[in-house]
Design a protein around this motif. Sequence first.
Motif, PDB file in Angstrom:
ATOM      1  N   ASP A   8     -20.921  58.259  42.036  1.00  0.00           N
ATOM      2  CA  ASP A   8     -20.300  58.589  40.741  1.00  0.00           C
ATOM      3  C   ASP A   8     -21.090  57.982  39.588  1.00  0.00           C
ATOM      4  N   LEU A   9     -21.493  56.723  39.775  1.00  0.00           N
ATOM      5  CA  LEU A   9     -22.257  56.050  38.726  1.00  0.00           C
ATOM      6  C   LEU A   9     -23.612  56.728  38.510  1.00  0.00           C
ATOM      7  N   SER A  10     -24.252  57.086  39.610  1.00  0.00           N
ATOM      8  CA  SER A  10     -25.564  57.736  39.496  1.00  0.00           C
ATOM      9  C   SER A  10     -25.426  59.095  38.825  1.00  0.00           C
ATOM     10  N   ARG A  11     -24.328  59.782  39.144  1.00  0.00           N
ATOM     11  CA  ARG A  11     -24.066  61.073  38.489  1.00  0.00           C
ATOM     12  C   ARG A  11     -23.834  60.870  37.000  1.00  0.00           C
ATOM     13  N   LEU A  12     -23.051  59.845  36.677  1.00  0.00           N
ATOM     14  CA  LEU A  12     -22.752  59.585  35.266  1.00  0.00           C
ATOM     15  C   LEU A  12     -24.039  59.278  34.498  1.00  0.00           C
ATOM     16  N   GLN A  13     -24.897  58.480  35.120  1.00  0.00           N
ATOM     17  CA  GLN A  13     -26.151  58.136  34.440  1.00  0.00           C
ATOM     18  C   GLN A  13     -27.008  59.377  34.231  1.00  0.00           C
ATOM     19  N   PHE A  14     -27.076  60.201  35.265  1.00  0.00           N
ATOM     20  CA  PHE A  14     -27.889  61.410  35.137  1.00  0.00           C
ATOM     21  C   PHE A  14     -27.290  62.336  34.082  1.00  0.00           C
ATOM     22  N   ALA A  15     -25.952  62.463  34.111  1.00  0.00           N
ATOM     23  CA  ALA A  15     -25.288  63.332  33.133  1.00  0.00           C
ATOM     24  C   ALA A  15     -25.529  62.815  31.712  1.00  0.00           C
ATOM     25  N   LEU A  16     -25.391  61.517  31.540  1.00  0.00           N
ATOM     26  CA  LEU A  16     -25.583  60.913  30.223  1.00  0.00           C
ATOM     27  C   LEU A  16     -26.994  61.176  29.701  1.00  0.00           C
ATOM     28  N   THR A  17     -27.977  60.867  30.537  1.00  0.00           N
ATOM     29  CA  THR A  17     -29.364  61.015  30.080  1.00  0.00           C
ATOM     30  C   THR A  17     -29.733  62.490  29.914  1.00  0.00           C
ATOM     31  N   ALA A  18     -29.232  63.340  30.817  1.00  0.00           N
ATOM     32  CA  ALA A  18     -29.556  64.771  30.719  1.00  0.00           C
ATOM     33  C   ALA A  18     -28.912  65.382  29.477  1.00  0.00           C
ATOM     34  N   PHE A  79     -35.096  60.809  39.393  1.00  0.00           N
ATOM     35  CA  PHE A  79     -34.992  61.412  40.732  1.00  0.00           C
ATOM     36  C   PHE A  79     -35.393  60.381  41.786  1.00  0.00           C
ATOM     37  N   GLY A  80     -36.377  59.564  41.430  1.00  0.00           N
ATOM     38  CA  GLY A  80     -36.800  58.522  42.365  1.00  0.00           C
ATOM     39  C   GLY A  80     -35.911  57.301  42.314  1.00  0.00           C
ATOM     40  N   THR A  81     -35.629  56.808  41.104  1.00  0.00           N
ATOM     41  CA  THR A  81     -34.883  55.548  41.007  1.00  0.00           C
ATOM     42  C   THR A  81     -33.449  55.671  41.509  1.00  0.00           C
ATOM     43  N   ASN A  82     -32.787  56.785  41.196  1.00  0.00           N
ATOM     44  CA  ASN A  82     -31.369  56.883  41.542  1.00  0.00           C
ATOM     45  C   ASN A  82     -31.044  57.888  42.649  1.00  0.00           C
ATOM     46  N   TRP A  83     -31.987  58.753  42.941  1.00  0.00           N
ATOM     47  CA  TRP A  83     -31.725  59.788  43.961  1.00  0.00           C
ATOM     48  C   TRP A  83     -32.864  59.788  44.976  1.00  0.00           C
TER      49      TRP A  83
ATOM     50  N   TYR B  76     -42.599  57.926  46.303  1.00  0.00           N
ATOM     51  CA  TYR B  76     -41.734  58.097  45.127  1.00  0.00           C
ATOM     52  C   TYR B  76     -40.317  57.627  45.462  1.00  0.00           C
ATOM     53  N   SER B  77     -39.850  58.068  46.607  1.00  0.00           N
ATOM     54  CA  SER B  77     -38.491  57.738  47.029  1.00  0.00           C
ATOM     55  C   SER B  77     -38.343  56.244  47.306  1.00  0.00           C
ATOM     56  N   THR B  78     -39.306  55.675  48.014  1.00  0.00           N
ATOM     57  CA  THR B  78     -39.189  54.278  48.442  1.00  0.00           C
ATOM     58  C   THR B  78     -39.430  53.306  47.293  1.00  0.00           C
ATOM     59  N   SER B  79     -40.509  53.517  46.552  1.00  0.00           N
ATOM     60  CA  SER B  79     -40.838  52.574  45.497  1.00  0.00           C
ATOM     61  C   SER B  79     -39.875  52.675  44.310  1.00  0.00           C
ATOM     62  N   PHE B  80     -39.643  53.884  43.828  1.00  0.00           N
ATOM     63  CA  PHE B  80     -38.786  54.041  42.655  1.00  0.00           C
ATOM     64  C   PHE B  80     -37.326  53.714  42.988  1.00  0.00           C
ATOM     65  N   GLY B  81     -36.892  54.159  44.155  1.00  0.00           N
ATOM     66  CA  GLY B  81     -35.506  53.910  44.552  1.00  0.00           C
ATOM     67  C   GLY B  81     -35.258  52.458  44.936  1.00  0.00           C
ATOM     68  N   GLY B  82     -36.316  51.747  45.314  1.00  0.00           N
ATOM     69  CA  GLY B  82     -36.146  50.357  45.738  1.00  0.00           C
ATOM     70  C   GLY B  82     -36.460  49.371  44.636  1.00  0.00           C
ATOM     71  N   ALA B  83     -37.650  49.525  44.035  1.00  0.00           N
ATOM     72  CA  ALA B  83     -38.057  48.594  42.972  1.00  0.00           C
ATOM     73  C   ALA B  83     -37.443  49.060  41.648  1.00  0.00           C
ATOM     74  N   TYR B  84     -36.135  49.240  41.674  1.00  0.00           N
ATOM     75  CA  TYR B  84     -35.376  49.856  40.574  1.00  0.00           C
ATOM     76  C   TYR B  84     -35.625  49.173  39.238  1.00  0.00           C
ATOM     77  N   TRP B  85     -35.525  47.846  39.245  1.00  0.00           N
ATOM     78  CA  TRP B  85     -35.618  47.138  37.968  1.00  0.00           C
ATOM     79  C   TRP B  85     -37.032  47.136  37.397  1.00  0.00           C
ATOM     80  N   LEU B  86     -38.009  47.080  38.264  1.00  0.00           N
ATOM     81  CA  LEU B  86     -39.392  47.113  37.783  1.00  0.00           C
ATOM     82  C   LEU B  86     -39.660  48.442  37.079  1.00  0.00           C
ATOM     83  N   TRP B  87     -39.290  49.531  37.744  1.00  0.00           N
ATOM     84  CA  TRP B  87     -39.565  50.850  37.169  1.00  0.00           C
ATOM     85  C   TRP B  87     -38.695  51.127  35.949  1.00  0.00           C
ATOM     86  N   MET B  88     -37.443  50.714  35.998  1.00  0.00           N
ATOM     87  CA  MET B  88     -36.559  50.934  34.857  1.00  0.00           C
ATOM     88  C   MET B  88     -37.071  50.185  33.617  1.00  0.00           C
ATOM     89  N   THR B  89     -37.564  48.966  33.838  1.00  0.00           N
ATOM     90  CA  THR B  89     -38.098  48.201  32.709  1.00  0.00           C
ATOM     91  C   THR B  89     -39.304  48.931  32.104  1.00  0.00           C
TER      92      THR B  89
END
Lengths: 524, 380
Positions: A8-18, A79-83, B76-89
């Motif tokens: 739900d949180l990931s959806r909300l974030q995607f919805a917000l940013t999109a 797509f990578g960070t949250n999905w 893409y899946s492993t690094s971005f989905g795992g190193a979340y804070w590094l990439w988000m920053t």
Amino acid sequence: MFLASLADLSRLQFALTAMYHWLFVPLTLGLGFIIAIMETFYVRSGNEFWKRTTKFWMNIFAINFAIGVATGIILEFQFGTNWSNYSWFVGDIFGAPLAIEGILAFFLESTFFAIMFFGWNKVSKNAHLISTWLVAIGTNLSALWILVANAWMQYPVGMAFNPDSARNEMVDFWAVLFSPVAINKFIHTVTNGYVLASIVVIGISAWYLLHKREEEFARKSIKTSAVFGLVSLLVLIWSGDGSSVQVAKKQPMKLAAMEGLYKGQTGTPIIVAGILNPGKSVKNIADNPIKYESEDAFIFKISIPQGLSLLVDRKTNTFVPGIEDILKGGYTYLDKDGVPKTAPPIEERMAKGKLAVEGLALYQKARLAGDEEGKGLAYTQLMDNFDHFGYGYIEKPTDVIPNVPLTFYAFHIMIMLGIYFLLFFIITLYMEKKAIISKHRWFLYLAIISIPLVYICSQAGWVVAEVGRQPWTIQDLLPVGAAVSGINPGAVRTTILLFFILFTALLIAELGIIFKVIKKGPGA
Amino acid sequence: MLNILQQYWWVIVSLLGALLVFLMFVQGGQSLLFGTVKSKEEKTLLVNALGHKWELTFTTLVTFGGAIFASFPLYYSTSFGGAYWLWMTILFLFVIQAVSYEFRSKAGNFLGAKTYETFLFLNGMFGTILIGVAVGTFFTGGAFIMNKSSITNTLQPTISYWTNNYHGLEAIAVPFNMLMGIVVYFAARTLGLLYIIMQIDFEPLAKKAKSQIKITGPAFVLAFVALLLSLFTMTGYHVNPENGFISAVRYKYLFNMTELIWPFIMLFTGVVLVIGGLANTLFGKGKGSFYITGAGVVLAVWSLLICAAFNNTAFFVSTVDIQNSLTLQNSSSSEFTLKVMAYASLMVPFVFAYIVYVWRAMTKVKMSNDDLLKPDTHKY
């Protein structure tokens, strides 16, 4: 706790940013062409008036473009960070349009953007004009590729599941690119941008007329945009009609939610306007069936008999399944190859989905053990049930129902506003032809009010598309719960807050700058 | 064929990464906004000179992301989905950059010019360092577990996850990653200074840039040499091409250079060009130094990134279980997808050609204060 789940949180974030991103992109899509048309007038006529007009709208374009770019980068990397599971499961197909977008479209727009804005004194008139057109084409090309990717999520085609790599792989690029859903989605979305930009130009021009400033500039801007907007809106309506046919075939649950259709019938009416009965909750289908049955779907409605059947199948007696029918199955539908089939109940699909997931697990196990016979059996189990793979992650049948009120109201707001804009463009062109726009202050106010309305309409369209397809990230193959990254919900809560604060501040800044630019006027 | 396509796409992705480091001269220039560049006049000139190019850097970053998603989705899946804070920053630092050029000098910009200049400075300073840190993880790895079979666990289907709660921020504490960050920062700053010397027609600013480069240039070279020493003495991870088994090999990256030779030639040429470009500025007239040094940076970074994955090397090592590490073989897209994209990549020379055309058109004359006062100027 509210929004406690990671999905739900990931959806909300995607919805917000999109949704933030989509505040800026449609204006860029449409304004790019309006500017290019105006600059063409300038180059052809040599009239400095058109150069001044072009440069004013270009200024608005630049401010909007910058914030569109800022909000866009998040979407790609999200797509990578949250999905992350999604990124692996379908990255083989979804990633390709994104990469092609970067190579073919982003470089085109960003490179010629430099000439468009800084090259007035550095290149010839024609080279500048070509650059402006290339920026407009580049922005629309980038929309093409991302919309192809989005359409594929709504209607996955041109791929095959590879049990060795545990993911879907592309086998037919052209099927992905030219799927009917992709074509409709692209046309519908970009023309939406053209209509939005036209309304914005008309609204801002109306403000000048209201203040008795820049009359020639305002009237010519209105005329150019109204023609562009009306033509675009007609194409928008046509592609919207095509989209509804595709949704009926490929995402019947979404259509049922769009129409608040709980029980299907032959010759299904279409709802023109209505208020849903909040007491008719889909949760009660399983939890309290007596209450569910006793409640009417609508408190109030205006409908056209047989309208929905006619819309989706061009026949008045077609059966359109409702939410209950889809849950229970038993109605006839056409599969991907156009062969009539009886729809299975969702419970059966869930059972088959679990068999598919189990088949994959057995396949992996047999592969590691070098058991060829076991592999073969597991493969058969997997592929026999693969069309239902995503249902293997679904916990209860009602989980496949999207948020009905949100989808229903978003859809009807979009349609009603679409009809309003059609009338608006016709009236605008009529009044412009008669040269009476300046005399009718009510119309000028209406034009200004239409700016927020067109944004609401545009956002509502995406709400229909994305909320209506829940719970799927990829239709029938991967629900949102199985697509998310393995991260802490607290981290996503924090980034949602940060995005909200940052994007809101930037939105305020953008509006502040645009209001100042408008106040200053093209003559400044 | 798949093997060749995997290598082809790693070369393309590495080239994009190398071009990104070169184009971060924009960030390097931004890092001068506080301290070196003080007057309003100088700041305006600097922001406008860099502002004509920032889009290109940004687009290269986005394309790098898209290309790596499409060609190596498991990374893409492993690094971005795992190193979340590094990439988000990193992403936050680029979001604040994207609006700052356009908004900075505009009336009604809500946050004030100083805030946007601070945004540009933060992006220039920390964006470069953190991208360097992220690149460093190609050699030092990350604390992740990856198991594709997890997709069949309907209760917990995530195929890769990070095993600590820092989610990538711990990479900053790895000395090699930090050294890589510092190298990228110095490279960007050096190129930013060279760009100022080449492109801005304002003597006081050019004088400051020439003075600054006497420190920044040699610092970049020294940091790069330290990076190479560290890289060539570190342990890398070899992949057995027959069975995918991964094992530790001392001096792996040195062996990659000596066994493959051609990345070494690229690296050597790159270093010579960087030193030559700097020497040309420090001791000569400095004509073409920006391009010479830039070409050197591209070659050097490109060779290092190639070295990270070629010669059967795991390019993203799991520090938790090395058998979970990512290699070109286990992380790439299918042969069909790589082939389709390879066709699309044939457009790259055409794209490159129009970028060169526009670049030349826009930089043939140095930017001066007078240019910014011309009536048709779109000023940042």
